[in-house]
Design a protein around this motif. Sequence first.
Motif: not given
Length: 449
Positions: A152, A180, A265
């Motif tokens: 990431l 996302n 994330e």
Amino acid sequence: MIKPGIPKGTRDFGPVVVRKRNYIFQTIRETFEVFGFQPLETPAMENLSTLTGKYGEEGDKLMFKVLNNGDIFNDAQAATDNKTLVSAITEKALRYDLTIPFARYVVMNQHELALPFKRYQMQPVWRADKPQRGRYREFYQCDADVVGSNSLLNEVELLLIYDTVLTKLGLQGYELRINNRKILSGLAEVIGKSELLTDITIAIDKLDKIGAEGVRKELTERGLSAADIVTIEQFLAISGNSDEKLVQLKELLQSSPTALKGIEELDFVINSGYGNFNTTPVIDVTLARGLNYYTGMIVEVKAPATVKMGSIGGGGRYDDLTGLFGLKGISGVGISFGVDRIYDVLEELQLFPQAAQQSTKVLFLNLGEASARTAFSYMMQLREKGIAAELFHESAKMDKQMKYADKRGIPYVIILGESELQENLVSIKNLADGKQEKISAAALLQFEF
């Protein structure tokens, strides 16, 4: 007589515009290079099979097909079914974006590439869209992608590239909006309609254009129930700062492991502490980006609110893009700059520096044979120092030559009359303030133009 014209949705660019565009290109290219990305170019045409089905139903409709060579009329007549008919007429298309051709390149050159492969690409693309301000049928994209890495940190770096470029261009008030696709997939899971993920994302992606009522109508037409739409509307109503949005997302989508992974994330990208942003990215749950290949973080860059312009950049994570061409397990993430829209924004806000609008800095007036020969020698010496200079092409009235310099936006003229030649001097006139001074010919090379 044929009336001159160009195809709808395309444009000519004169010298002034090209210089301003090159300023944008140079700023983006220098940033890409500093961040360690390598240049790549691919053909204007791709096989139709390479592009079809990669951009969703609407994207397929907007491709410019290229007619086959040869006698396509007879080939079409001989076709026995629709598939044969299409292949008889066209097997190629102009590239719709730079990402799918990049994926095709990676697969074809997989054994020569060192992974992760960081590439940038700056080339035109074509879409059969309805032309309007900020939307053209031929336009440039400037992409940066990383393939072969799941980290990431790549997402953070790509967001920093946006932030760096737009800051260098002097733009303020832009927004880095992120979401996302796993969260959107989780939303489809929660309502039990995973098979309608594409339909849901396409509808959500139109929220800015058709409003909440329009989205509700489109979701209904795509087969979602009233209860499904209520959950989707609760999702779209999530508000607050990014941390508050993360909390609300966890609560609404807690039954979906996929959504929770996407939330994790996003949390990393927002709160990891990597990078010092001038404009902090913000979570936008309504951001969907209707391209089928995104699987992780998605990003869209919004122009300042003072300018009526949509997104000026976008991108995201695509975990199996190369899998479309038989190479599984290669993750990628990328972004794209909309140069044409960025140009319009900078132009409206008057942010182009004067240096980006000038070509020649010095014009030597042509005052006869002796003057021209000496001026030519001085001109070449300035050019060797990297100073753009030119000599007026013919001996003409001074007024005509001065008007030429003014029309071209040349800031300085150098006069070599009889007295200057005899005394080994040059007269330099600043056209901006009208001031004129004489200096020695030797001092000319040290003059600050």
